[in-house]
Design an enzyme around this catalytic site. Structure first.
Site, PDB file in Angstrom:
ATOM      1  N   ARG A 143     -19.202 -39.520   4.272  1.00 31.13           N
ATOM      2  CA  ARG A 143     -20.373 -39.249   5.117  1.00 31.13           C
ATOM      3  C   ARG A 143     -21.600 -39.987   4.591  1.00 31.13           C
ATOM      4  O   ARG A 143     -22.229 -39.565   3.629  1.00 31.13           O
ATOM      5  CB  ARG A 143     -20.612 -37.741   5.164  1.00 31.13           C
ATOM      6  CG  ARG A 143     -19.441 -36.975   5.773  1.00 31.13           C
ATOM      7  CD  ARG A 143     -19.628 -35.468   5.655  1.00 31.13           C
ATOM      8  NE  ARG A 143     -19.512 -35.009   4.269  1.00 31.13           N
ATOM      9  CZ  ARG A 143     -19.565 -33.720   3.901  1.00 31.13           C
ATOM     10  NH1 ARG A 143     -19.757 -32.794   4.838  1.00 31.13           N
ATOM     11  NH2 ARG A 143     -19.453 -33.372   2.638  1.00 31.13           N
TER      12      ARG A 143
ATOM     13  N   ASN B 245     -12.728 -37.126  -7.967  1.00 25.99           N
ATOM     14  CA  ASN B 245     -13.034 -35.772  -7.522  1.00 25.99           C
ATOM     15  C   ASN B 245     -12.553 -35.490  -6.100  1.00 25.99           C
ATOM     16  O   ASN B 245     -12.247 -34.352  -5.772  1.00 25.99           O
ATOM     17  CB  ASN B 245     -14.547 -35.540  -7.600  1.00 25.99           C
ATOM     18  CG  ASN B 245     -14.966 -34.277  -6.885  1.00 25.99           C
ATOM     19  OD1 ASN B 245     -14.696 -33.174  -7.328  1.00 25.99           O
ATOM     20  ND2 ASN B 245     -15.624 -34.438  -5.729  1.00 25.99           N
TER      21      ASN B 245
ATOM     22  N   TYR C  75      -0.236 -28.466  -1.525  1.00 24.42           N
ATOM     23  CA  TYR C  75      -1.414 -28.545  -2.390  1.00 24.42           C
ATOM     24  C   TYR C  75      -1.019 -28.379  -3.858  1.00 24.42           C
ATOM     25  O   TYR C  75      -1.447 -29.167  -4.713  1.00 24.42           O
ATOM     26  CB  TYR C  75      -2.437 -27.479  -1.994  1.00 24.42           C
ATOM     27  CG  TYR C  75      -3.657 -27.508  -2.893  1.00 24.42           C
ATOM     28  CD1 TYR C  75      -4.550 -28.576  -2.830  1.00 24.42           C
ATOM     29  CD2 TYR C  75      -3.909 -26.488  -3.803  1.00 24.42           C
ATOM     30  CE1 TYR C  75      -5.665 -28.624  -3.663  1.00 24.42           C
ATOM     31  CE2 TYR C  75      -5.021 -26.528  -4.629  1.00 24.42           C
ATOM     32  CZ  TYR C  75      -5.894 -27.606  -4.558  1.00 24.42           C
ATOM     33  OH  TYR C  75      -6.989 -27.645  -5.389  1.00 24.42           O
TER      34      TYR C  75
ATOM     35  N   PRO D 248     -10.195 -26.105 -12.402  1.00 24.98           N
ATOM     36  CA  PRO D 248     -10.873 -24.833 -12.130  1.00 24.98           C
ATOM     37  C   PRO D 248     -10.033 -23.904 -11.267  1.00 24.98           C
ATOM     38  O   PRO D 248      -9.118 -24.322 -10.546  1.00 24.98           O
ATOM     39  CB  PRO D 248     -12.132 -25.282 -11.380  1.00 24.98           C
ATOM     40  CG  PRO D 248     -11.710 -26.530 -10.673  1.00 24.98           C
ATOM     41  CD  PRO D 248     -10.689 -27.194 -11.554  1.00 24.98           C
TER      42      PRO D 248
END
Length: 264
Positions: free
Chosen positions: A45, A98, A164, A194
């Site tokens: 974006r 990331n 996933y 995390p």
């Protein structure tokens, strides 16, 4: 900074962050800017990237911020990425892979194959591609740090997360193997894993169903993007002789990928 321990300065290092327009990637960008890095921020974006660049440069006027709007699934765009960077930014010192996502919670018999391909392309193939592109220069210069944003799902697998979890298990194996490949160099490789982090992650996973997304964090205090960014900065700023292999972080109310104590 501690007077008892010499952290590594990141000032003037070139750092490339994918998925930088929001969430964990944006939080990492801010911490790297604060540390004095020259930033290459990559995301899909452009308007979000432009706003982030403007905000960072208002706060840290001396920080160089270069933005690149692309989808990491586009391998031809990745091939052109390094050559199209400004000359002063082509020698990337820090690569933060990331960009990543989960789509759906289908059982294996109902997996949506288009979603499967998106997750594999984003979470796996793009990391391999970017690591190949930028690790070569790190090896030649005998310095650098590759940080891969993984998940506790790399280690604790659960129903409804077959793809996933598999992509994060892949990332765990890839990160470990990369560390073996680079062990004779001063290039360091780290996985950041995390647990429950409150970002747009669940909203994306449930394709905009905010009720389902909010339920993921109901009755508990989740991690924040800033917590994960702090893990990244910790790994990056250890002295050059210290290599953080992985940081696994849970919310206090969490003991596993789906083991969460929820208050009524």
């Amino acid at each position: 900074m501690s007077r008892f321990y010499a952290e590594l300065s990141l000032r003037d290092q070139v750092a490339l962050v994918t998925g930088a327009s929001g969430g964990i990637g944006e939080a990492i960008a801010w911490r790297l800017a604060e540390a004095g890095c020259k930033l290459i921020l990559v995301a899909r974006r452009q308007e979000k990237l432009d706003a982030l660049r403007e905000d960072i440069q208002k706060t840290f006027s001396q920080v160089v911020v270069h933005t690149v709007a692309l989808d990491v699934q586009d391998s031809s765009a990745l091939d052109r990425l390094q050559a199209e960077l400004p000359a002063e930014l082509q020698a990337v010192d820090i690569l933060v892979n990331n960009a990543g996502l989960a789509l759906g919670t289908f059982p294996v018999q109902d997996n949506d194959l288009a979603d499967v391909q998106t997750m594999i392309s984003t979470n796996c193939a793009a990391v391999v591609h970017l690591t190949k592109l930028f690790s070569k220069g790190m090896i030649d210069r005998n310095r650098g740090h590759i940080v891969n944003l993984s998940s506790v799902a790399a280690h604790t697998h659960y129903g409804g997360g077959s793809i996933y979890c598999a992509t994060k298990a892949f990332l765990d194996a890839f990160t470990t193997a990369a560390r073996h490949d680079l062990v004779a160099t001063d290039v360091r490789v780290t996985a950041i894993s995390p647990g429950a982090v409150k970002t747009d992650f669940s909203n994306v996973r449930f394709k905009g169903d905010s009720q389902k997304a909010d339920a993921v964090y109901q009755g508990m205090t989740p991690l924040l993007a800033a917590d994960v960014a702090d893990n990244v900065l910790y790994a990056l700023t250890r002295p050059a002789h210290v290599q953080i292999a992985e940081i696994i972080t849970y919310a206090t109310a969490q003991s596993g990928a789906q083991n969460i104590a929820r208050k009524q």
